[in-house]
Scaffold this motif. Structure first.
Motif, short mmCIF file in Angstrom:
data_model
loop_
_atom_site.label_atom_id
_atom_site.label_comp_id
_atom_site.label_asym_id
_atom_site.label_seq_id
_atom_site.Cartn_x
_atom_site.Cartn_y
_atom_site.Cartn_z
N UNK A 276 0.85 -1.20 0.00
CA UNK A 276 0.00 0.00 0.00
C UNK A 276 0.88 1.24 0.00
N UNK A 277 1.92 1.25 0.81
CA UNK A 277 2.82 2.40 0.86
C UNK A 277 3.55 2.58 -0.48
N UNK B 98 4.24 5.54 -5.60
CA UNK B 98 4.26 5.59 -7.07
C UNK B 98 3.24 6.56 -7.64
N UNK B 99 2.13 6.76 -6.96
CA UNK B 99 1.06 7.62 -7.47
C UNK B 99 0.96 8.94 -6.72
N UNK B 100 2.08 9.49 -6.31
CA UNK B 100 2.07 10.76 -5.57
C UNK B 100 1.86 11.92 -6.53
N UNK B 101 1.36 13.02 -6.00
CA UNK B 101 1.12 14.20 -6.82
C UNK B 101 2.38 15.01 -7.03
N UNK C 221 12.60 1.56 1.16
CA UNK C 221 12.53 0.59 0.06
C UNK C 221 11.30 -0.31 0.23
N UNK C 222 10.13 0.21 -0.11
CA UNK C 222 8.89 -0.51 0.17
C UNK C 222 8.80 -1.85 -0.54
#
Length: 57
Positions: free
Chosen positions: A17-18, A23-26, A35-36
């Protein structure tokens, strides 16, 4: 050992989830340092190993 397996799976899900949120941050410049993907891999490995040891006859 089943509790350890469930905890490892929970860590893997939280890391995925993190990673999805990272990856989809604004803001493209607001990168993190965790390192998720690796944390998720370790969580899955712990979950599988603990489950195998818990279910061993």
């Amino acid at each position: 050992m089943l509790i350890v397996s469930v905890a490892g799976a929970a860590v893997a899900v939280a890391a995925e989830v993190a990673d999805y949120r990272r990856r989809n941050r604004r803001d493209v410049d607001a990168v993190g340092f965790m390192p998720w993907r690796g944390i998720a891999l370790v969580g899955v490995a712990v979950a599988v190993l603990a489950a195998a040891l818990a279910l061993k006859p």
